[in-house]
Design an enzyme around this catalytic site. Structure first.
Site, PDB file in Angstrom:
ATOM      1  N   GLU A 103       0.822  -1.221  -0.084  1.00 30.70           N
ATOM      2  CA  GLU A 103      -0.005  -0.087   0.241  1.00 30.70           C
ATOM      3  C   GLU A 103       0.877   1.320  -0.052  1.00 30.70           C
ATOM      4  O   GLU A 103       0.637   2.157   0.882  1.00 30.70           O
ATOM      5  CB  GLU A 103      -0.902   0.127   1.156  1.00 30.70           C
ATOM      6  CG  GLU A 103      -2.095  -1.169   0.960  1.00 30.70           C
ATOM      7  CD  GLU A 103      -2.863  -1.466   2.248  1.00 30.70           C
ATOM      8  OE1 GLU A 103      -2.791  -0.355   3.082  1.00 30.70           O
ATOM      9  OE2 GLU A 103      -3.444  -2.401   2.618  1.00 30.70           O
ATOM     10  N   ASN A 154       2.046  -5.298  -2.964  1.00 26.71           N
ATOM     11  CA  ASN A 154       0.568  -5.589  -2.631  1.00 26.71           C
ATOM     12  C   ASN A 154      -0.167  -4.232  -2.579  1.00 26.71           C
ATOM     13  O   ASN A 154       0.279  -3.409  -1.564  1.00 26.71           O
ATOM     14  CB  ASN A 154       0.725  -6.522  -1.486  1.00 26.71           C
ATOM     15  CG  ASN A 154      -0.748  -7.160  -1.205  1.00 26.71           C
ATOM     16  OD1 ASN A 154      -1.417  -7.803  -1.949  1.00 26.71           O
ATOM     17  ND2 ASN A 154      -1.210  -7.056   0.022  1.00 26.71           N
ATOM     18  N   HIS A 166     -10.179  -6.103  -2.228  1.00 25.88           N
ATOM     19  CA  HIS A 166     -11.362  -5.350  -1.273  1.00 25.88           C
ATOM     20  C   HIS A 166     -12.506  -4.553  -1.958  1.00 25.88           C
ATOM     21  O   HIS A 166     -12.497  -3.485  -2.026  1.00 25.88           O
ATOM     22  CB  HIS A 166     -10.720  -4.639  -0.169  1.00 25.88           C
ATOM     23  CG  HIS A 166      -9.803  -5.466   0.831  1.00 25.88           C
ATOM     24  ND1 HIS A 166     -10.155  -6.537   1.406  1.00 25.88           N
ATOM     25  CD2 HIS A 166      -8.441  -5.390   1.036  1.00 25.88           C
ATOM     26  CE1 HIS A 166      -9.144  -6.800   2.203  1.00 25.88           C
ATOM     27  NE2 HIS A 166      -7.962  -6.276   1.729  1.00 25.88           N
ATOM     28  N   GLU A 177      -6.174 -10.568  -1.059  1.00 24.84           N
ATOM     29  CA  GLU A 177      -7.074 -10.371   0.236  1.00 24.84           C
ATOM     30  C   GLU A 177      -8.626 -10.386  -0.193  1.00 24.84           C
ATOM     31  O   GLU A 177      -9.218  -9.268   0.048  1.00 24.84           O
ATOM     32  CB  GLU A 177      -6.610  -9.212   0.714  1.00 24.84           C
ATOM     33  CG  GLU A 177      -5.123  -8.975   1.013  1.00 24.84           C
ATOM     34  CD  GLU A 177      -4.723  -7.909   1.748  1.00 24.84           C
ATOM     35  OE1 GLU A 177      -5.547  -7.107   2.381  1.00 24.84           O
ATOM     36  OE2 GLU A 177      -3.546  -7.516   1.873  1.00 24.84           O
ATOM     37  N   ASP A 206     -12.226  -9.969  -0.830  1.00 25.14           N
ATOM     38  CA  ASP A 206     -13.599  -9.696  -0.038  1.00 25.14           C
ATOM     39  C   ASP A 206     -14.434  -8.842  -0.629  1.00 25.14           C
ATOM     40  O   ASP A 206     -13.711  -7.913  -1.184  1.00 25.14           O
ATOM     41  CB  ASP A 206     -13.519  -9.641   1.575  1.00 25.14           C
ATOM     42  CG  ASP A 206     -12.729  -8.677   1.702  1.00 25.14           C
ATOM     43  OD1 ASP A 206     -12.522  -7.652   1.097  1.00 25.14           O
ATOM     44  OD2 ASP A 206     -12.150  -8.456   3.112  1.00 25.14           O
TER      45      ASP A 206
HETATM   46  O1  9MR Z   1      -7.593  -7.939   8.615  1.00 28.31           O
HETATM   47  C1  9MR Z   1      -6.763  -7.070   9.453  1.00 28.31           C
HETATM   48  C2  9MR Z   1      -7.073  -6.547  10.417  1.00 28.31           C
HETATM   49  O2  9MR Z   1      -7.445  -7.450  11.356  1.00 28.31           O
HETATM   50  C3  9MR Z   1      -6.267  -5.423  11.076  1.00 28.31           C
HETATM   51  O3  9MR Z   1      -6.918  -4.748  12.236  1.00 28.31           O
HETATM   52  C4  9MR Z   1      -5.990  -4.226   9.844  1.00 28.31           C
HETATM   53  C5  9MR Z   1      -4.909  -3.310  10.638  1.00 28.31           C
HETATM   54  O4  9MR Z   1      -4.698  -2.313   9.636  1.00 28.31           O
HETATM   55  O5  9MR Z   1      -5.330  -4.946   8.928  1.00 28.31           O
HETATM   56  C6  9MR Z   1      -6.181  -5.879   8.308  1.00 28.31           C
HETATM   57  O6  9MR Z   1      -5.684  -6.437   7.237  1.00 28.31           O
HETATM   58  C7  9MR Z   1      -5.333  -5.360   6.278  1.00 28.31           C
HETATM   59  C8  9MR Z   1      -4.048  -6.174   5.378  1.00 28.31           C
HETATM   60  O7  9MR Z   1      -3.287  -6.305   6.151  1.00 28.31           O
HETATM   61  C9  9MR Z   1      -3.632  -4.888   4.211  1.00 28.31           C
HETATM   62  N1  9MR Z   1      -4.626  -4.603   3.483  1.00 28.31           N
HETATM   63  C10 9MR Z   1      -6.030  -4.238   3.948  1.00 28.31           C
HETATM   64  C11 9MR Z   1      -6.458  -5.309   5.158  1.00 28.31           C
HETATM   65  C12 9MR Z   1      -7.842  -4.753   5.661  1.00 28.31           C
HETATM   66  O8  9MR Z   1      -7.666  -3.676   6.203  1.00 28.31           O
END
Ligand code: 9MR
Length: 414
Positions: free
Chosen positions: A149, A190, A226, A256, A258
């Site tokens: 990101e 990513n 997402h 990822e 969803d």
């Molecule tokens: O699913 C993850 C969540 O449990 C955490 O609190 C969060 C913190 O930023 O990160 C989420 O996963 C992220 C992933 O690592 C990177 N892309 C976005 C995902 C959703 O926020």
């Protein structure tokens, strides 16, 4: 040219399994995977059973356990207990392990975000972090999300402690350090919203070119996926975005996935739309030669990051709160099965092509044949299987869909 008899042997129904990873592998992907939530794996046996089912999820990635705040909460103090949960589970089950993530603006411990760094001191911090974390998992990760990101939603570079110190130079730097730390891991960039093929995707292409022109290694781009029900791009648009990166010599993957409903609970028609959206995403990966796998960001709607980040939204996964398979599960399995049970046509880029290249002279039919028992009037939803050799389920489709032959072993409601 293989004879129909040979195809019959290759595509024998006994080997067609109705689980997602088995279908994905038969369809030519390396894996169909999920993230593993460290919070629930030891407290929810239904959750654990699905995570441990390699036929359903052939790939795992830790949801949080390998991030910087988990692995190096204090400078130079490393902890791998959370990350090891996923790594050890994948090892025990023979699942493909994706590792996530090394250089990201979020989930950084305070000592990184609030430190005052020069290029030289922050380079040393990155070197120590990447070398230790990748070193701990060396040889176990199929791929690492090296940089995560780095681009803001409008396509500008995202500000972070890394960008503020190095401008974009931290990106090739991270990839170079990663290559030395684990030469065999695939090194990925990513990000999310690359699926829309807009300004952010343009900058991601630039990012890859920037790494390549610096002489640093990069192997893949992860499309996080997402997405939002009803706003997900179509299958061919998604494939077009993926191909911008395979054209640069990289592999791609959905990392990822969803697809959330904007309001809850979803209506029956919203669930069907969600199924179509999932089918388009997974189908686009099947359509692109360099797309190697799909990972969903969670197993069940019961556990997801979405409601906290987008209040009122959610139900973005393939299993509902009670571990029932949703229409989206059926659509994903059907799209995978359609490819898995079709001959490897030279350019089966769309479902239509699959239909027209089925290895039989029988014209596409709209009535389901060859079932070994009849179903009790039940009707399949859009994308569901409705016939084929050995099929014992429903052979009628809900209106307005009709049961169409993809090949002798697979008929689908389209
Ligand atoms: O699913 C993850 C969540 O449990 C955490 O609190 C969060 C913190 O930023 O990160 C989420 O996963 C992220 C992933 O690592 C990177 N892309 C976005 C995902 C959703 O926020």
């Amino acid at each position: 040219m293989r004879s129909q008899a040979v195809w019959a042997a290759i595509l024998a129904p006994a080997t067609v399994s109705a689980t997602l990873n088995d279908l994905a592998v038969r369809a030519g992907l390396k894996y169909f995977g999920t993230c593993l939530s460290e919070s629930y794996i030891n407290s929810d046996s239904q959750y654990a059973a699905l995570i441990n089912d390699k036929t359903e999820f052939g790939g795992l990635v830790p949801e949080n356990g390998m991030k910087w705040d988990a692995t190096e909460p204090s400078q130079g103090q490393f902890s791998f207990s959370q990350g090891d949960i996923t790594a050890n589970t994948a090892k025990k089950n023979g699942q493909v392990l994706r590792c996530h993530t090394l250089v990201w603006y979020s989930q950084l411990p305070g000592w990184v975000t609030s430190g005052s760094w020069t290029r030289s001191t922050l380079q040393s911090v990155m070197q120590t972090h990447i070398t230790n974390v990748m070193g701990h998992y060396k040889g176990q990760c199929y791929a690492w999300d090296v940089v995560n990101e780095a681009i803001a939603d409008d396509g500008t570079w995202r500000t972070s402690v890394f960008y503020n110190t190095f401008s974009t130079d931290y990106i090739p730097l991270a990839f170079n350090i990663a290559k030395t730390a684990d030469p065999n891991a695939k090194l990925y960039y990513n990000d999310y919203n690359l699926e829309y093929n807009g300004a952010k995707t343009d900058t991601a292409v630039q990012l890859v070119q920037l790494v390549q022109s610096a002489g640093a290694p990069i192997d893949g781009v992860g499309f996080q996926g997402h997405l939002i029900v009803g706003s997900t791009p179509g299958r061919s648009s998604l494939a077009t975005a993926l191909k911008r990166f395979t054209a640069l010599g990289l592999e791609v993957a959905y990392t990822e996935l969803d697809i959330r409903h904007s309001s809850l609970p979803p209506s029956t028609s919203a669930l069907a739309t969600q199924g179509n959206d999932f089918a388009n995403v997974v189908g686009s990966c099947l359509d692109v030669a360099g797309c190697i796998g799909v990972t969903v960001w969670g197993v069940t709607d019961k556990y997801s990051w979405i409601p906290q980040t987008f209040p009122g939204a959610g139900d973005a996964l393939l299993y509902d709160d009670n571990y029932n398979k949703k229409p989206a599960w059926t659509s994903v399995s059907s799209v995978l099965a359609a490819k898995a049970t079709s001959p490897p046509a030279s350019s089966s880029t769309t479902l239509t092509t699959v239909i027209t290249t089925a290895p039989t002279s029988t014209p596409t039919s709209t009535t389901a044949p060859t079932t070994t028992s009849s179903s009790n009037g039940a009707q399949q939803t859009h994308w569901g299987q409705c016939g084929g050799i050995g099929w014992t389920g429903a052979t009628q489709c809900q209106s307005p869909y009709t049961c169409q032959k993809l090949n002798d072993w697979y008929y689908q409601c389209l």
